[in-house]
Structures are given as C-alpha cells and as structure tokens.
Design a protein around this motif. Structure first.
Motif, PDB file in Angstrom:
ATOM      1  N   TYR A  10       0.857  -1.167   0.000  1.00  0.00           N
ATOM      2  CA  TYR A  10       0.000   0.000   0.000  1.00  0.00           C
ATOM      3  C   TYR A  10       0.895   1.220   0.000  1.00  0.00           C
ATOM      4  O   TYR A  10       2.100   1.123   0.219  1.00  0.00           O
ATOM      5  N   ARG A  11       0.308   2.370  -0.251  1.00  0.00           N
ATOM      6  CA  ARG A  11       1.123   3.571  -0.242  1.00  0.00           C
ATOM      7  C   ARG A  11       0.332   4.730   0.345  1.00  0.00           C
ATOM      8  O   ARG A  11      -0.905   4.759   0.280  1.00  0.00           O
ATOM      9  N   GLY A  21      -4.355   7.357   1.168  1.00  0.00           N
ATOM     10  CA  GLY A  21      -3.839   5.995   1.254  1.00  0.00           C
ATOM     11  C   GLY A  21      -4.444   5.140   0.155  1.00  0.00           C
ATOM     12  O   GLY A  21      -5.637   5.261  -0.140  1.00  0.00           O
ATOM     13  N   GLU A  22      -3.637   4.268  -0.457  1.00  0.00           N
ATOM     14  CA  GLU A  22      -4.109   3.441  -1.566  1.00  0.00           C
ATOM     15  C   GLU A  22      -3.635   2.005  -1.409  1.00  0.00           C
ATOM     16  O   GLU A  22      -2.491   1.762  -1.002  1.00  0.00           O
ATOM     17  N   PHE A  23      -4.501   1.046  -1.756  1.00  0.00           N
ATOM     18  CA  PHE A  23      -4.146  -0.369  -1.783  1.00  0.00           C
ATOM     19  C   PHE A  23      -5.189  -1.087  -2.637  1.00  0.00           C
ATOM     20  O   PHE A  23      -6.115  -0.467  -3.167  1.00  0.00           O
ATOM     21  N   ARG A  24      -5.044  -2.384  -2.809  1.00  0.00           N
ATOM     22  CA  ARG A  24      -6.021  -3.174  -3.553  1.00  0.00           C
ATOM     23  C   ARG A  24      -6.585  -4.279  -2.660  1.00  0.00           C
ATOM     24  O   ARG A  24      -5.864  -4.889  -1.876  1.00  0.00           O
ATOM     25  N   GLU A  31      -9.167   3.236  -1.507  1.00  0.00           N
ATOM     26  CA  GLU A  31      -8.579   4.497  -1.064  1.00  0.00           C
ATOM     27  C   GLU A  31      -9.085   4.883   0.320  1.00  0.00           C
ATOM     28  O   GLU A  31     -10.226   4.580   0.669  1.00  0.00           O
ATOM     29  N   LEU A  46      -4.503   3.672   7.752  1.00  0.00           N
ATOM     30  CA  LEU A  46      -4.385   2.896   6.523  1.00  0.00           C
ATOM     31  C   LEU A  46      -4.118   1.426   6.828  1.00  0.00           C
ATOM     32  O   LEU A  46      -4.698   0.525   6.206  1.00  0.00           O
ATOM     33  N   VAL A  50      -6.402  -1.774   5.665  1.00  0.00           N
ATOM     34  CA  VAL A  50      -5.881  -2.887   4.863  1.00  0.00           C
ATOM     35  C   VAL A  50      -6.140  -4.213   5.563  1.00  0.00           C
ATOM     36  O   VAL A  50      -6.609  -5.189   4.946  1.00  0.00           O
TER      37      VAL A  50
END
Length: 300
Positions: A10-11, A21-24, A31, A46, A50
């Motif tokens: 994640y970032r 914050g972003e992840f899948r 987001e 974040l 996640v």
C-alpha cells in the motif's frame, strides 16, 4: 516514519488536505482520504483499513479454496457451523431476498460461475443455465445463529454484499479509534464517510459512456454511497450487450437494466442493496428508486 505494515503493498501520499492511502482488495482499487496531517496517525488508519479489508476478503471470497465460505459451499448438503458475523450477513442477505421478491439472491453462485465477463467469454449453453437455475433459491436455506444447511449443489456468493460490508466495517473501526478525524473510505466506488467533515468531500460519479471521467460530482459531509452497474463487466454476443447483473429467475443478465445506478444512504450496505435492487428491476429501475425516497443517480 512508522514501521511498514506486514500487509504490503500500500502507499500513503501527502495532500493539501491530509493524506491519501491506496491499496487493492476484493479485486478493486481502494482508497482512504484522511483529513489529518499527522503521518503516524495516517499510517495507522491505513494499516487498520488494509487488515480489515483483507480479513473480510479472505473469509468471504468464493475464489479462495479452503476458506470459510468455500467450506460452506462444499458441505454436500450437511449442516455447517457458522459464526455470528456470518449469521448477520446471512440475515441481511435474507432481508435483501425478501425485499426484492427473490431477485437479490446470494445463492445464485451456480449461475455466476457460468457467466464469464472476459474478452474471450462466450454465452453459456441454455441447458447449463437451466441446470444451474435448479440449484438457486435462498428460500431453501436453513440457518440460525450457529449453523447453516443448504441443499447439495447450492453455493453462496457474497459478492453483492461483502465489499459494501467491508467499507462499513473499516469506516466503523476508524471512527471508533479516531473519532475526531474525518476519513472517506472508498473501495472501488463504494464509499462511506463516518465522521462529519467541516469541508465536504468531493466524490465523482463515473460517466459510463466515458470511463474514468466524472459525469457529476457529489459533495459528501457524512454518510455513504454505492454504485452498481455493467460499465466494466459485460460481454457482447451477436451485437447484444449482456451485463454482469444476473436475474436468478431467468438465469440470464437483467434485460433493460441501466448502465449504472448510484445510491446515497446511511451506510454502504444499505446503499449497495438499493443500487443492486434497482439494477435488477431493469426498465423499472427509476420507478423503484422513486418509491424508496433516496437520493440517487442513474445512467442509461
């Protein structure tokens, strides 16, 4: 900077209003928009998101062999033990089934397994659709707070519920831990904003006729929204378009459905339920939403 989570990738990126914050997860881009300039807090929020999203996906994805849902789906007509969380989701699924007169049916998994929405996908055979339809019917499921019994061959698909549930769970956990910080949780267009923000979050509604472009922008201070549609999951056969929302009564994708439906609601599972129900109404989607007295947006 705090230690990196054991659940990459994640970032976290700094923005004027705080952190993004972003992840899948759950086959979707996810987001968090965090209205705080404290990097440690942003990382912790974040990380919480996640972990919870991954927990729900690992538990309820029908694509993960050996997980709790897989075991329910392969019980071969025997009774299976369930926990309270699964019981609550089943109770909500039953409510969706009853309110939609059987259109919203999580037991339609055998049909969903037939329909593929990839570039090389083909129409399922009619005989296969009829055989799968015979395995569908939520009314034949018996369950209570401790166990579940399904007919042999029936399988569940929580795809119409789990992502919205994950959004609400993450939103709830973040609001519990950081009650004074506004955050917008966005999992693939399903959104919740649990803590009121002084400055509304600006949310774009995608134009189904021009993907990745917003047709309109909604200002959200607090609440949730969910979108259902076939803008990215469909096939075309002999010039006819088939979306991914399948009518369990016919075994085929809903005829006359909108391209997308977005509904605002008090929480994401409620908004998602209404958006999917509207899609299942086909040509009557607008009339259905008018009866619900909810704010919505429909594209055809």
């Amino acid at each position: 900077m705090p230690a990196v989570s054991p659940n990459p990738p994640y970032r976290l990126a700094r923005r004027d209003w705080g952190y993004l914050g972003e992840f899948r997860a759950m086959a979707s881009p996810c987001e968090l928009l965090i209205a705080s300039h404290d990097e440690d807090i942003a990382y912790d929020m974040l990380d919480m998101a996640v972990r919870e999203a991954q927990r729900i996906e690992q538990k309820y994805s029908r694509f993960i062999e050996g997980n709790p849902l897989w075991r329910l789906n392969h019980a071969q007509g025997q009774r299976s033990a369930i926990d309270e969380e699964t019981w609550q989701l089943l109770a909500f699924a039953k409510q969706c089934f009853e309110l939609s007169d059987g259109l919203f049916d999580i037991s339609a998994c055998p049909l969903m397994q037939l329909w593929r929405f990839t570039a090389d996908a083909k129409m399922p055979d009619k005989a296969d659709i009829e055989a799968a339809r015979a395995l569908v019917g939520f009314e034949r499921i018996e369950f209570n707070s401790h166990e579940l019994l399904m007919p042999q061959g029936m399988q569940l698909d929580f795809g119409g519920i789990a992502k919205e549930y994950a959004v609400d769970r993450v939103a709830y956990e973040l609001a519990e831990s950081y009650a004074g910080i506004s955050v917008l949780v966005n999992f693939g267009g399903d959104i919740a904003c649990p803590v009121a923000n002084a400055v509304p979050w600006q949310v774009g509604i995608e134009n189904p006729h021009q993907l990745d472009h917003a047709a309109k922008v909604l200002a959200i201070t607090q609440g949730a929204l969910a979108t259902s549609g076939d803008t990215r999951r469909f096939i075309e056969v002999d010039g006819k378009r088939y979306g991914h929302i399948v009518d369990p009564r016919t075994g085929y994708p809903v005829s006359g459905a909108p391209r997308s439906v977005t509904v605002l609601g008090p929480n994401c599972v409620t908004a998602g339920m209404l958006a999917t129900m509207a899609m299942l109404q086909g040509e009557q989607a607008e009339a259905f939403l008018a009866e619900q007295s909810v704010q919505s947006s429909i594209f055809r």
